[in-house]
Design a protein around this motif. Structure first.
Motif, PDB file in Angstrom:
ATOM      1  N   SER A 104       0.838  -1.198   0.000  1.00 33.75           N
ATOM      2  CA  SER A 104       0.000   0.000   0.000  1.00 33.75           C
ATOM      3  C   SER A 104       0.870   1.244   0.000  1.00 33.75           C
ATOM      4  CB  SER A 104      -0.914   0.001   1.237  1.00 33.75           C
ATOM      5  OG  SER A 104      -1.574   1.227   1.367  1.00 33.75           O
ATOM      6  N   THR A 105       0.707   2.062  -1.044  1.00 32.04           N
ATOM      7  CA  THR A 105       1.417   3.345  -1.099  1.00 32.04           C
ATOM      8  C   THR A 105       0.920   4.283  -0.014  1.00 32.04           C
ATOM      9  OG1 THR A 105       1.671   3.070  -3.486  1.00 32.04           O
ATOM     10  CG2 THR A 105       2.007   5.280  -2.593  1.00 32.04           C
ATOM     11  N   ALA A 106      -0.399   4.237   0.239  1.00 31.00           N
ATOM     12  CA  ALA A 106      -0.966   5.085   1.288  1.00 31.00           C
ATOM     13  C   ALA A 106      -0.342   4.764   2.637  1.00 31.00           C
ATOM     14  CB  ALA A 106      -2.481   4.904   1.340  1.00 31.00           C
ATOM     15  N   CYS A 107      -0.139   3.485   2.913  1.00 34.41           N
ATOM     16  CA  CYS A 107       0.484   3.099   4.182  1.00 34.41           C
ATOM     17  C   CYS A 107       1.947   3.534   4.233  1.00 34.41           C
ATOM     18  CB  CYS A 107       0.362   1.597   4.390  1.00 34.41           C
ATOM     19  SG  CYS A 107      -1.314   1.046   4.801  1.00 34.41           S
ATOM     20  N   SER A 108       2.634   3.502   3.103  1.00 34.84           N
ATOM     21  CA  SER A 108       4.028   3.954   3.072  1.00 34.84           C
ATOM     22  C   SER A 108       4.130   5.426   3.478  1.00 34.84           C
ATOM     23  CB  SER A 108       4.605   3.752   1.665  1.00 34.84           C
ATOM     24  OG  SER A 108       4.582   2.394   1.297  1.00 34.84           O
ATOM     25  N   VAL A 109       3.214   6.224   2.957  1.00 34.26           N
ATOM     26  CA  VAL A 109       3.213   7.640   3.320  1.00 34.26           C
ATOM     27  C   VAL A 109       2.866   7.815   4.800  1.00 34.26           C
ATOM     28  CG1 VAL A 109       2.107   9.862   2.882  1.00 34.26           C
ATOM     29  CG2 VAL A 109       2.624   8.321   0.971  1.00 34.26           C
ATOM     30  N   ALA A 110       1.880   7.054   5.277  1.00 27.41           N
ATOM     31  CA  ALA A 110       1.457   7.164   6.674  1.00 27.41           C
ATOM     32  C   ALA A 110       2.591   6.790   7.621  1.00 27.41           C
ATOM     33  CB  ALA A 110       0.237   6.271   6.919  1.00 27.41           C
ATOM     34  N   VAL A 111       3.338   5.755   7.286  1.00 26.03           N
ATOM     35  CA  VAL A 111       4.447   5.311   8.139  1.00 26.03           C
ATOM     36  C   VAL A 111       5.513   6.393   8.242  1.00 26.03           C
ATOM     37  CG1 VAL A 111       6.357   3.678   8.267  1.00 26.03           C
ATOM     38  CG2 VAL A 111       4.046   2.857   7.815  1.00 26.03           C
ATOM     39  N   LYS A 112       5.810   7.056   7.148  1.00 22.25           N
ATOM     40  CA  LYS A 112       6.810   8.129   7.194  1.00 22.25           C
ATOM     41  C   LYS A 112       6.358   9.271   8.105  1.00 22.25           C
ATOM     42  CE  LYS A 112       8.682   7.143   2.612  1.00 22.25           C
ATOM     43  NZ  LYS A 112       8.861   7.601   1.211  1.00 22.25           N
ATOM     44  N   ILE A 113       5.052   9.532   8.128  1.00 22.77           N
ATOM     45  CA  ILE A 113       4.534  10.595   8.993  1.00 22.77           C
ATOM     46  C   ILE A 113       4.566  10.185  10.458  1.00 22.77           C
ATOM     47  CG2 ILE A 113       2.455  11.931   9.549  1.00 22.77           C
ATOM     48  CD1 ILE A 113       1.698  11.730   6.571  1.00 22.77           C
ATOM     49  N   LEU A 114       4.244   8.908  10.723  1.00 22.32           N
ATOM     50  CA  LEU A 114       4.114   8.449  12.110  1.00 22.32           C
ATOM     51  C   LEU A 114       5.433   7.958  12.709  1.00 22.32           C
ATOM     52  CD1 LEU A 114       0.805   6.401  11.724  1.00 22.32           C
ATOM     53  CD2 LEU A 114       1.059   8.666  12.750  1.00 22.32           C
ATOM     54  N   ALA A 115       6.429   7.648  11.876  1.00 23.81           N
ATOM     55  CA  ALA A 115       7.672   7.050  12.379  1.00 23.81           C
ATOM     56  C   ALA A 115       8.385   7.888  13.433  1.00 23.81           C
ATOM     57  CB  ALA A 115       8.604   6.745  11.205  1.00 23.81           C
ATOM     58  N   PRO A 116       8.507   9.220  13.276  1.00 25.66           N
ATOM     59  CA  PRO A 116       9.212   9.976  14.313  1.00 25.66           C
ATOM     60  C   PRO A 116       8.584   9.841  15.695  1.00 25.66           C
ATOM     61  CG  PRO A 116       8.958  11.293  12.321  1.00 25.66           C
ATOM     62  CD  PRO A 116       8.119  10.077  12.137  1.00 25.66           C
ATOM     63  N   LYS A 117       7.292   9.600  15.757  1.00 28.94           N
ATOM     64  CA  LYS A 117       6.625   9.555  17.050  1.00 28.94           C
ATOM     65  C   LYS A 117       6.476   8.138  17.583  1.00 28.94           C
ATOM     66  CE  LYS A 117       2.762  11.655  19.491  1.00 28.94           C
ATOM     67  NZ  LYS A 117       1.605  12.567  19.388  1.00 28.94           N
ATOM     68  N   PHE A 118       6.196   7.185  16.697  1.00 22.12           N
ATOM     69  CA  PHE A 118       5.899   5.833  17.164  1.00 22.12           C
ATOM     70  C   PHE A 118       6.887   4.780  16.658  1.00 22.12           C
ATOM     71  CE2 PHE A 118       1.634   7.929  16.694  1.00 22.12           C
ATOM     72  CZ  PHE A 118       1.418   8.110  18.057  1.00 22.12           C
ATOM     73  N   GLY A 119       7.885   5.198  15.925  1.00 17.77           N
ATOM     74  CA  GLY A 119       8.787   4.228  15.301  1.00 17.77           C
ATOM     75  C   GLY A 119       9.692   3.500  16.257  1.00 17.77           C
ATOM     76  N   ARG A 120       9.809   3.981  17.508  1.00 15.20           N
ATOM     77  CA  ARG A 120      10.739   3.337  18.442  1.00 15.20           C
ATOM     78  C   ARG A 120      10.028   2.712  19.628  1.00 15.20           C
ATOM     79  NH1 ARG A 120      15.307   7.425  19.980  1.00 15.20           N
ATOM     80  NH2 ARG A 120      16.322   5.508  20.679  1.00 15.20           N
ATOM     81  N   LEU A 121       8.724   2.505  19.512  1.00 16.04           N
ATOM     82  CA  LEU A 121       8.017   1.814  20.590  1.00 16.04           C
ATOM     83  C   LEU A 121       8.467   0.361  20.654  1.00 16.04           C
ATOM     84  CD1 LEU A 121       4.393   3.187  20.180  1.00 16.04           C
ATOM     85  CD2 LEU A 121       5.964   3.631  22.059  1.00 16.04           C
ATOM     86  N   CYS A 122       8.763  -0.118  21.851  1.00 20.85           N
ATOM     87  CA  CYS A 122       9.328  -1.458  21.980  1.00 20.85           C
ATOM     88  C   CYS A 122       8.228  -2.505  21.971  1.00 20.85           C
ATOM     89  CB  CYS A 122      10.156  -1.569  23.254  1.00 20.85           C
ATOM     90  SG  CYS A 122       9.147  -1.612  24.743  1.00 20.85           S
ATOM     91  N   TYR A 123       8.642  -3.745  22.138  1.00 20.56           N
ATOM     92  CA  TYR A 123       7.710  -4.868  22.005  1.00 20.56           C
ATOM     93  C   TYR A 123       6.908  -5.139  23.273  1.00 20.56           C
ATOM     94  CZ  TYR A 123       9.493  -5.804  17.431  1.00 20.56           C
ATOM     95  OH  TYR A 123       9.815  -5.681  16.108  1.00 20.56           O
ATOM     96  N   HIS A 124       6.961  -4.222  24.232  1.00 21.59           N
ATOM     97  CA  HIS A 124       6.036  -4.310  25.359  1.00 21.59           C
ATOM     98  C   HIS A 124       4.648  -3.838  24.952  1.00 21.59           C
ATOM     99  CE1 HIS A 124       9.054  -5.504  28.185  1.00 21.59           C
ATOM    100  NE2 HIS A 124       9.796  -4.430  27.980  1.00 21.59           N
ATOM    101  N   TYR A 125       4.588  -3.140  23.838  1.00 20.23           N
ATOM    102  CA  TYR A 125       3.310  -2.608  23.376  1.00 20.23           C
ATOM    103  C   TYR A 125       2.700  -3.531  22.316  1.00 20.23           C
ATOM    104  CZ  TYR A 125       4.632   1.662  25.803  1.00 20.23           C
ATOM    105  OH  TYR A 125       4.992   2.564  26.760  1.00 20.23           O
ATOM    106  N   SER A 126       1.443  -3.303  22.024  1.00 21.57           N
ATOM    107  CA  SER A 126       0.740  -4.120  21.029  1.00 21.57           C
ATOM    108  C   SER A 126       1.448  -4.003  19.685  1.00 21.57           C
ATOM    109  CB  SER A 126      -0.707  -3.660  20.891  1.00 21.57           C
ATOM    110  OG  SER A 126      -1.384  -3.790  22.120  1.00 21.57           O
ATOM    111  N   LYS A 127       1.501  -5.114  18.967  1.00 22.34           N
ATOM    112  CA  LYS A 127       2.229  -5.138  17.706  1.00 22.34           C
ATOM    113  C   LYS A 127       1.493  -5.972  16.670  1.00 22.34           C
ATOM    114  CE  LYS A 127       6.022  -2.835  18.813  1.00 22.34           C
ATOM    115  NZ  LYS A 127       6.420  -1.584  18.133  1.00 22.34           N
ATOM    116  N   ALA A 128       1.728  -5.616  15.414  1.00 22.59           N
ATOM    117  CA  ALA A 128       1.336  -6.445  14.278  1.00 22.59           C
ATOM    118  C   ALA A 128       2.612  -6.763  13.516  1.00 22.59           C
ATOM    119  CB  ALA A 128       0.350  -5.702  13.374  1.00 22.59           C
ATOM    120  N   MET A 129       2.940  -8.032  13.428  1.00 22.53           N
ATOM    121  CA  MET A 129       4.182  -8.459  12.777  1.00 22.53           C
ATOM    122  C   MET A 129       3.847  -9.298  11.552  1.00 22.53           C
ATOM    123  SD  MET A 129       6.249  -9.373  16.246  1.00 22.53           S
ATOM    124  CE  MET A 129       4.734  -9.824  17.093  1.00 22.53           C
ATOM    125  N   ARG A 130       4.594  -9.089  10.503  1.00 20.17           N
ATOM    126  CA  ARG A 130       4.293  -9.753   9.236  1.00 20.17           C
ATOM    127  C   ARG A 130       5.583 -10.080   8.500  1.00 20.17           C
ATOM    128  NH1 ARG A 130       0.154  -9.696   5.324  1.00 20.17           N
ATOM    129  NH2 ARG A 130       0.936  -9.896   3.215  1.00 20.17           N
TER     130      ARG A 130
END
Length: 1246
Positions: free
Chosen positions: A596-622
């Motif tokens: 998804s191109t839309a998701c690629s853009v969204a990830v770039k926007i959200l990465a500075p804030k949520f990109g370093r949350l550790c695995y103690h938090y809820s995750k979706a892994m693929r």
């Protein structure tokens, strides 16, 4: 502007005259790979065709002099063989006249004798297909969408004149891939989602048809003097660009003469047979893998079932498992009365009864529903038998309206609700049936799903939580768009009437929209899953599930942007972490439907804030993979849903999918939902440090000891499973169940415990046997051909599973009062048995009719067999466990794969004369020139002359290769791979193989001083060899003295093995041969020391392996020193690993392996790896330079350069020489799938 030139019969259609046109007709089919020296199969039909006018727009067709021939072999070597019996059968039916309407160049209604089957009428359609041609007199090149035998398809015409003969040459090309209404059907693929984006990357099936007409001008109009049609099909399980199976059909008519019709033509009673479009016949009994005599099927099916039950009575006879397909075919032609008679015959025999119930589910029409209805009313099957049989029967049932209506009755039968498991099976199975029904009938009638809607609303009115969950899960299986309004009533903030429902019901309600999201995404979006996701007062897990369902609709860029904007203000880090990781998995996906191109853009926007949350938090892994050449891929997903108020995840879900030939097959999905157990652990676990130590284990156990305070009416946890996207099993584990298990196995339990009864039965001796035959899938694709024969592509996967257990136990002294006496008794057990399965897989490509079959067939067999026979002794008090196995005297196969591709020919008149020719010629066939054969054979064995047994792996491949290295050709040909246990020549005669495990205190034969002296010698060189920094001799000496001191401190102690393991070959009164291993553990305050000594046992044996491992907790490092060979002196190796995170420095991990002497085979493998590493390192972006390095040493260091990058250095000796060393480094090596280090576990919210 334009007009029709009515070919052949235009004069008769416009001005009636009694003319008879006689043609010679010939049609031929060939199926193969279209390569030299490869076997093919085919059929050829030749006849004369007379067409005579009956009225202005009605004509008669009659066939005579019919001959049918079959081909099976190698082109150029073999020829067509006549089939006189089949020729006579077809001719007897085609000799009868047929009537058809013809006007304006169009074939209309076809009529024939009542008794003529559709398969014969389709041959007539193939002949009449030549008359369906449109000619524009004003255009030379034009396109039309017109009806033909293939359906309503696009045709391209080109018209030219022959100046010499004055003939008109008309070329027509029909694009059968571009049909608005195509004569093609799918069976068995309703749950396999169409992957349109994958189809854009390549096709697995393509076909075209070309017609060439020679039209002679006459005074009455154009007359077809000759017509030729060539149809080509290409099929591959992969991409057609990568090599294909090929099917070619050719047909031709040649005008023999035109005569006046002599008198009227008697035609007899006629009935309408339909239009020119190919009509598919009932295909359920027409299995493409075999042909057998189907007359009087009941005794044949009975005999086969008895043979199968006998062949699997102890273990599975691999040669007989293919008979299951024969049984399926016989049962599909057995009348209902015959099925009832077979049930009465088998019901009293447990083994045959089980086989019959496993087989009858493949009947797949009204008969199976009538059979099950009688069983439910008579209640002469157990709830388990009823549930299993109904679940499979509904799954394989034809999803036509009449059968769906009949299946509703099971929802209201008293027996269906007599057992919770059975009721769940009925509801879930009916939901799956509705889903399949809606896949073939659009729009899907709401009447099909109405019973489930009624169950859901009744449960909501009665506040019946368990019934609500069952109904919602069944609606989730159905995936009916009209169920959305009912589902809305269960969702807070969406329902018209406010509802307060527990999280497990809300979870079921949200997940019930998962299939509707793919089938009707706009309706799911209108339900406003965004609103559910944004409701801050909803439980976190429900919001995350709503987010997943929303993205199942493949949301557009605008909707993703809206969600992204709200996530920037999200306060719940679990929701934010899950949403971010979910979209990131889409952005990185390589599968066509998920990127998804839309998701690629969204990830770039959200990465500075949520990109370093550790695995103690809820995750979706693929993780996923897709290959365009193979049009094949796979993915695996894991979802962990947590909340801020509980330490345990609310739900954990795992699922996988397989991408294959333009379809998405949803594999097994598993899920666990924490209910009461989540409440028990709360927000934290007292005393839990998180270092996976024994204290952590004790902290968890101390919390679990309080489980009895949980409520009785709430499950501790729930589990579910889905296959092909359909939920087929879910279960709630309640406190009462756990209590009953604990009570049954408690040491204080007496004779009332079921375990007591099991022990008594074991002492008497038990014998238990189960088999399960299952047709995993039967997927079929049918497409019309210009000859009127159906092209079929089918895949069958059958598995037969079996287990047999014979056991007898002894308890000394016997238990008399309670189970706790077992802890002080010696338990002996003698057992033998078998566990295994055999999988048969077929792929068929070719022509399949009720009269004959010809095509290519891939046939694979995969048996897995694990027999056993042993005696065991268990002494709990002494912590001693012994096993005795008999010696290996006979070879047996554990696992094998055998497959080959055949050219097959069968006909119903001579089923015993079926031909299956391997597509690749045998090595013994010297008449076939095979210059491109690749035929590797290998056999590797590892044998022990101590135990007199070995394991052998053998393989054989046979391939025909060409300049075009297409993926298809990698797999086609003979393949055999097997793993076997074989007897071997032993040093001494082996009476038994004895294993002994002793976890209690035991003295090692070596005395204390010898042991410590050995360890001291081994430790002397280890610190120097393992030092991380070269040149620090003082540090090395200090480390050596410290380690020596540790050993000397324990000089006066008595070493006792933590555990001892023996593996011995016993030979009567002679000294046993084998191995003895002992592990010693000597903990210190800040150091763990483990020693392993393995000794060979025998009269002249002196081989030993001595290993000393040290873990330094203070300096976070681990060392191991190993020597082995004669008295531990022949070979030597040492290893060290350490972590470092000094102030001002970056976290680092360093490791080093050093060897003094190693065996030749290890040196050989090391050289091979050394040659392989530089090339692979280059592909991953490493660079290389040469520098000095220690001799015979490999070292590596990994430094965390940043949160998402590392610096890696690897040093190793090139060609194992001291003078040349390769140094490989990569700067800021980006990890694409998984970051090595997530340093921060929190995010600052603004």
């Amino acid at each position: 502007m334009w007009g029709f030139l009515l070919c052949c019969l235009v004069a008769l259609a416009s001005k009636f005259s009694l003319k008879t046109y006689e043609y010679k007709y010939e049609g031929e089919v060939n199926v193969g790979r279209g390569m030299p020296n490869l076997a093919e199969s085919g059929v050829r039909m030749m006849c004369k065709v007379k067409i005579a006018g009956v009225s202005a727009q009605t004509f008669m067709l009659q066939v005579s002099d019919l001959a049918f021939e079959e081909f099976n072999g190698f082109p150029g070597k073999n020829a067509f063989d006549a089939s006189p019996k089949l020729s006579k059968r077809i001719a007897d039916q085609l000799v009868k006249p047929f009537l058809f309407e013809y006007a304006n160049g169009r074939v209309g209604d076809i009529r024939g004798p009542t008794e003529i089957p559709d398969s014969i009428v389709n041959i007539v359609r193939g002949i009449l297909d030549f008359l369906q041609v449109t000619v524009k007199t004003t255009q030379r090149v034009y396109e039309l969408e017109e009806v033909g035998i293939h359906g309503l398809c696009q045709s391209n015409y080109a018209v030219e004149d022959n100046a010499e003969t004055k003939d008109m040459i008309i070329t027509q090309v029909v694009d059968t891939n571009n049909c608005r209404e195509k004569a093609a059907i799918y069976r068995g693929m309703a749950t396999a989602v169409v992957d349109k984006l994958s189809e854009e990357r390549g096709e697995s099936v393509i076909s075209t048809v070309r017609y060439v007409y020679t039209v002679k001008p006459t005074a009455e109009g154009g007359l077809i003097a000759r017509a030729h049609a060539l149809e080509r099909h290409h099929f591959t399980p992969f991409n057609v660009k990568g090599g294909t199976f090929k099917m070619q059909t050719m047909k031709e008519i040649v005008l023999l003469g035109v005569t006046d019709t002599a008198g009227s033509i008697p035609v007899g009673t006629m009935e309408s047979k339909g239009s020119l479009v190919y009509k598919f016949v009932e295909e359920q009994a027409n299995i493409p893998l075999l042909m057998q005599n189907l007359d009087d099927p009941v005794p044949k099916a009975v005999e086969l079932i008895k043979r199968l039950a006998e062949a699997t009575a102890y273990q599975i006879d691999n040669a007989k498992t293919e008979d299951t397909i024969r049984v399926y075919q016989l049962l599909r032609v057995t009348p209902f009365e015959g099925l009832e008679a077979m049930w009465k015959q088998f019901a009293g025999n447990e083994e045959q009864r089980r086989w019959f119930l496993d087989m009858i589910v493949e009947v797949s029409d009204a008969r199976i529903l009538k059979f099950l209805e009688l069983r439910f009313k008579a209640e002469d099957v157990s709830a388990l038998e009823a549930g299993e049989t109904l679940l499979l029967a509904f799954n394989h049932l034809q999803a036509i309206p009449e059968l769906v209506e009949m299946a509703k009755e099971f929802l209201t039968m008293p027996f269906s609700k007599s057992n919770p498991y059975l009721w769940q099976s009925v509801a879930l199975a009916y939901g799956s049936l509705v889903y399949k029904h809606c896949a073939y009938y659009t729009p899907c009638p709401v009447a099909a799903v109405q019973p489930l809607l009624d169950v859901a609303l009744d449960a909501l009115r009665n506040n019946n939580e368990a019934e609500m969950v069952v109904a919602l899960k069944a609606l989730g299986n159905a995936g009916h768009p009209n169920s959305i309004k009912t589902i809305m009533r269960f969702l807070p903030g969406v329902a018209a009437t406010p509802v307060q429902l527990p999280p497990r019901v809300l979870s079921a309600a949200v997940q019930s929209m998962r299939l509707i999201a793919a089938r009707d995404p706009h309706s799911v979006r209108r339900l406003d899953n965004v609103h559910l996701f944004l409701q801050k007062d909803l439980p976190s897990e429900i919001r995350m599930l709503a987010f997943m369902v929303l993205f199942e609709t493949k949301p557009p860029m605008a909707l993703v942007s809206t969600v992204t904007a709200h996530l920037l203000d999200e306060k719940d880090l679990h929701v934010a972490s899950f949403a971010y990781s979910y979209m990131r998995s889409f952005a990185r996906s390589s599968t066509p439907d998920n990127h998804s191109t839309a998701c690629s853009v969204a990830v770039k926007i959200l990465a500075p804030k949520f990109g370093r949350l550790c695995y103690h938090y809820s995750k979706a892994m693929r993780m996923d993979y897709f290959n365009d050449n193979f049009l094949m891929g796979t993915d695996a997903e894991v979802f962990m849903l947590k909340s801020t108020t509980k330490i345990l995840p609310s739900e954990i879900m795992m699922k996988g999918r397989f991408y294959f030939i333009g379809r998405i097959l949803q594999l097994l999905e598993l899920g666990v939902r924490a209910e009461g157990i989540k409440e028990l652990f709360g927000t934290h676990i007292p005393g839990l440090k998180g270092d996976l130590s024994f204290s952590d284990f004790q902290a968890i156990v101390s919390v679990l000891q309080n489980w009895e305070v949980l409520p009785e009416d709430k499950p501790l946890f729930s589990v579910y499973s889905r296959a092909s996207g359909q939920e087929w099993l879910f279960a709630d584990v309640h406190k009462k169940f756990i209590q009953s298990v604990i009570k049954a196995v408690s040491p204080s339990a007496g004779k009332e415990s079921p375990v007591w009864g099991m022990i008594e039965n074991l002492q008497k001796g038990i014998s238990w046997h189960r088999t399960k035959a299952l047709l995993m899938f039967e997927t079929r694709y049918f497409q019309a051909t210009s000859l009127g024969f159906p092209l079929e592509i089918s895949k069958y996967f059958e598995t037969v599973n079996g287990i047999t257990v014979n056991a007898k136990a002894g308890v000394n002294p016997p238990i008399t009062e309670h189970l706790g006496q077992l802890l002080t008794s010696e338990i002996s057990l003698e057992t033998d048995g078998f566990v295994g399965l055999t999988q048969d897989f077929w792929v068929f490509y070719g022509i399949n009719t009720e009269l004959f079959q010809c095509g290519a067939e891939l046939k694979s067999k995969i048996p897995v067999a694990i027999p056993w026979k042993f005696a065991a002794k268990i002494n709990v008090r002494e912590k001693k466990f012994e096993l005795d196995f008999p010696p290996c005297k006979n070879e047996f196969e554990i696992f094998s794969v055998t497959s080959d591709v055949y050219a097959v020919s069968r006909n119903t008149e001579e089923p015993d004369l079926a031909k299956m020719t391997p597509m690749m010629p045998s090595a013994l066939d010297s008449t076939i020139v095979t210059s491109h054969i690749w035929h590797p054979r290998a056999k590797m064995c590892s044998e022990s002359n101590i135990y007199g047994a070995g394991i052998c792996v053998e393989s054989e491949l046979r391939r025909e290769y060409y300049h075009e290295e297409y993926p298809l050709y990698y797999f086609l040909g003979y393949t055999h791979l097997a793993c076997k246990v074989v007897p071997a020549q032993a040093i001494k005669p082996v009476d038994k193989i004895h294993f002994e495990f002793n976890a209690g205190p035991s003295r090692h034969p070596m005395n204390v001083r010898q042991l410590l002296e050995t360890l001291r010698r081994l430790s002397k060189k280890a610190p120097r060899q393992l030092s991380l920094s070269s040149g620090s001799a003082s540090t090395s000496r200090m480390s050596s003295h410290q380690h020596h001191d540790i050993i000397e401190e324990g000089w006066d102690s008595t070493p006792e093995a933590v555990f001892n393991l023996k593996a011995l070959a016993m030979s009567g009164n002679m000294k046993p041969e084998g191995y003895d291993a002992a592990v010693y553990y000597t903990p210190e305050a800040n150091m763990e020391n483990v020693q392993l000594i393995v000794s060979q046992v025998g009269e002249e044996a002196n081989w030993k392996m001595c290993t000393d491992a040290v873990v330094d907790k203070v300096h976070a490092e681990a060392k191991a020193h190993m020597r082995w060979g004669a008295e531990c002196q022949s070979y030597e190796m040492s290893m060290k690993a350490a972590t470092a995170h000094l102030p001002g420095s970056k976290p680092a991990l360093k490791a080093k392996v050093h060897w003094t002497r190693i065996p030749e085979f290890m040196e050989l493998w090391g050289r091979r790896i050394e040659r392989y590493i530089p090339g692979m390192a280059f592909l991953f972006g490493f660079y290389e330079r040469h520098e000095k390095n220690a001799k015979q040493e490999v070292s590596a260091s990994v430094v965390a350069a940043s949160a998402d990058s590392i610096d890696m250095k690897i040093k190793f000796p090139e060609v194992w020489e001291e003078t040349s060393t390769t140094y490989i480094s990569i700067h800021k090596f980006k990890l694409f799938a998984l970051r090595v280090m997530d340093l921060d576990c929190s995010v600052r919210l603004k």
